[in-house]
Scaffold this motif. Structure first.
Motif, mmCIF file in Angstrom:
data_model
loop_
_atom_site.group_PDB
_atom_site.id
_atom_site.type_symbol
_atom_site.label_atom_id
_atom_site.label_comp_id
_atom_site.label_asym_id
_atom_site.label_seq_id
_atom_site.Cartn_x
_atom_site.Cartn_y
_atom_site.Cartn_z
ATOM 1 N N ASP A 197 -1.964 5.852 -2.091
ATOM 2 C CA ASP A 197 -3.219 5.153 -1.811
ATOM 3 C C ASP A 197 -3.859 5.678 -0.529
ATOM 4 O O ASP A 197 -5.075 5.873 -0.459
ATOM 5 C CB ASP A 197 -2.981 3.646 -1.667
ATOM 6 C CG ASP A 197 -2.458 3.019 -2.946
ATOM 7 O OD1 ASP A 197 -2.862 3.463 -4.033
ATOM 8 O OD2 ASP A 197 -1.651 2.085 -2.840
ATOM 9 N N LEU A 198 -3.040 5.911 0.474
ATOM 10 C CA LEU A 198 -3.547 6.452 1.739
ATOM 11 C C LEU A 198 -4.087 7.868 1.554
ATOM 12 O O LEU A 198 -5.100 8.235 2.153
ATOM 13 C CB LEU A 198 -2.455 6.425 2.803
ATOM 14 C CG LEU A 198 -1.967 5.033 3.215
ATOM 15 C CD1 LEU A 198 -0.811 5.138 4.189
ATOM 16 C CD2 LEU A 198 -3.098 4.217 3.793
ATOM 17 N N GLN A 238 -12.066 1.758 -3.379
ATOM 18 C CA GLN A 238 -10.677 1.967 -3.002
ATOM 19 C C GLN A 238 -10.212 0.892 -2.010
ATOM 20 O O GLN A 238 -9.113 0.357 -2.142
ATOM 21 C CB GLN A 238 -10.495 3.356 -2.391
ATOM 22 C CG GLN A 238 -10.611 4.474 -3.396
ATOM 23 C CD GLN A 238 -10.646 5.848 -2.754
ATOM 24 O OE1 GLN A 238 -10.948 5.991 -1.567
ATOM 25 N NE2 GLN A 238 -10.346 6.867 -3.540
ATOM 26 N N TYR A 267 1.849 5.398 -0.174
ATOM 27 C CA TYR A 267 1.407 6.617 0.498
ATOM 28 C C TYR A 267 0.318 7.304 -0.329
ATOM 29 O O TYR A 267 -0.626 7.865 0.221
ATOM 30 C CB TYR A 267 2.598 7.550 0.717
ATOM 31 C CG TYR A 267 2.268 8.756 1.550
ATOM 32 C CD1 TYR A 267 1.971 8.622 2.902
ATOM 33 C CD2 TYR A 267 2.252 10.021 0.990
ATOM 34 C CE1 TYR A 267 1.664 9.723 3.677
ATOM 35 C CE2 TYR A 267 1.947 11.131 1.755
ATOM 36 C CZ TYR A 267 1.659 10.972 3.097
ATOM 37 O OH TYR A 267 1.355 12.071 3.864
ATOM 38 N N LEU A 321 -7.344 -2.041 -2.487
ATOM 39 C CA LEU A 321 -6.236 -2.235 -1.557
ATOM 40 C C LEU A 321 -6.177 -3.671 -1.041
ATOM 41 O O LEU A 321 -5.097 -4.225 -0.848
ATOM 42 C CB LEU A 321 -6.347 -1.260 -0.381
ATOM 43 C CG LEU A 321 -6.103 0.215 -0.707
ATOM 44 C CD1 LEU A 321 -6.307 1.073 0.522
ATOM 45 C CD2 LEU A 321 -4.732 0.432 -1.300
ATOM 46 N N LEU A 356 -7.563 7.661 -0.025
ATOM 47 C CA LEU A 356 -8.558 7.313 0.997
ATOM 48 C C LEU A 356 -8.868 8.511 1.881
ATOM 49 O O LEU A 356 -10.031 8.784 2.199
ATOM 50 C CB LEU A 356 -8.055 6.152 1.862
ATOM 51 C CG LEU A 356 -8.133 4.770 1.266
ATOM 52 C CD1 LEU A 356 -7.466 3.767 2.198
ATOM 53 C CD2 LEU A 356 -9.566 4.363 1.011
ATOM 54 N N ASN A 357 -7.831 9.231 2.271
ATOM 55 C CA ASN A 357 -8.010 10.402 3.130
ATOM 56 C C ASN A 357 -8.826 11.487 2.429
ATOM 57 O O ASN A 357 -9.685 12.126 3.050
ATOM 58 C CB ASN A 357 -6.654 10.939 3.572
ATOM 59 C CG ASN A 357 -6.773 11.942 4.687
ATOM 60 O OD1 ASN A 357 -7.597 11.777 5.585
ATOM 61 N ND2 ASN A 357 -5.959 12.974 4.635
ATOM 62 N N ILE A 412 0.871 -1.176 0.000
ATOM 63 C CA ILE A 412 0.000 0.000 0.000
ATOM 64 C C ILE A 412 0.907 1.224 0.000
ATOM 65 O O ILE A 412 1.713 1.415 0.909
ATOM 66 C CB ILE A 412 -0.935 0.030 1.235
ATOM 67 C CG1 ILE A 412 -1.842 -1.195 1.220
ATOM 68 C CG2 ILE A 412 -1.754 1.313 1.255
ATOM 69 C CD1 ILE A 412 -2.713 -1.336 2.442
#
Length: 103
Positions: free
Chosen positions: A26-27, A91, A24, A95, A30-31, A22
């Motif tokens: 991708d995070l 999403q 950064y 993941l 999501l955020n 995963i």
């Protein structure tokens, strides 16, 4: 340079569960989706105040106007909420499907 297949092993957690790849980015995606959902908090509090405000004397014309406006706000929120939750589910599904880290 190729890795020897006998020496390739998976990174694992304490309980030997493999770790997914995963990034950064991708995070951050999501955020961003969660922030878009959170952006509705102020608008929803206005709608909540409208329906919770039962102590004022009744003014039918004012209530009809406010109800009509709040119904449009809620309809817009509902459509956006469904879109954002679908995006968030996609999403997370992507993941979960990621390959595991190998070294």
């Amino acid at each position: 340079m190729e890795l020897d297949t006998d020496k390739v092993k998976e990174l694992a957690t304490i309980k030997n569960q493999p770790i997914k790849i995963i990034s950064y980015q991708d995070l951050l995606l999501l955020n961003d989706t969660i922030d878009q959902i959170h952006s509705w908090i102020a608008t929803l509090s206005l709608i909540n105040n409208f329906f919770a405000n039962s102590k004022n004397p009744l003014n039918k014309k004012k209530i009809i106007k406010e109800f009509h406006a709040n119904s449009y706000l809620f309809a817009t929120f509902y459509e956006d909420f469904l879109l954002r939750t679908t995006t968030l589910e996609k999403q997370i599904k992507d993941l979960k499907a990621r390959p595991k880290v190998r070294i």
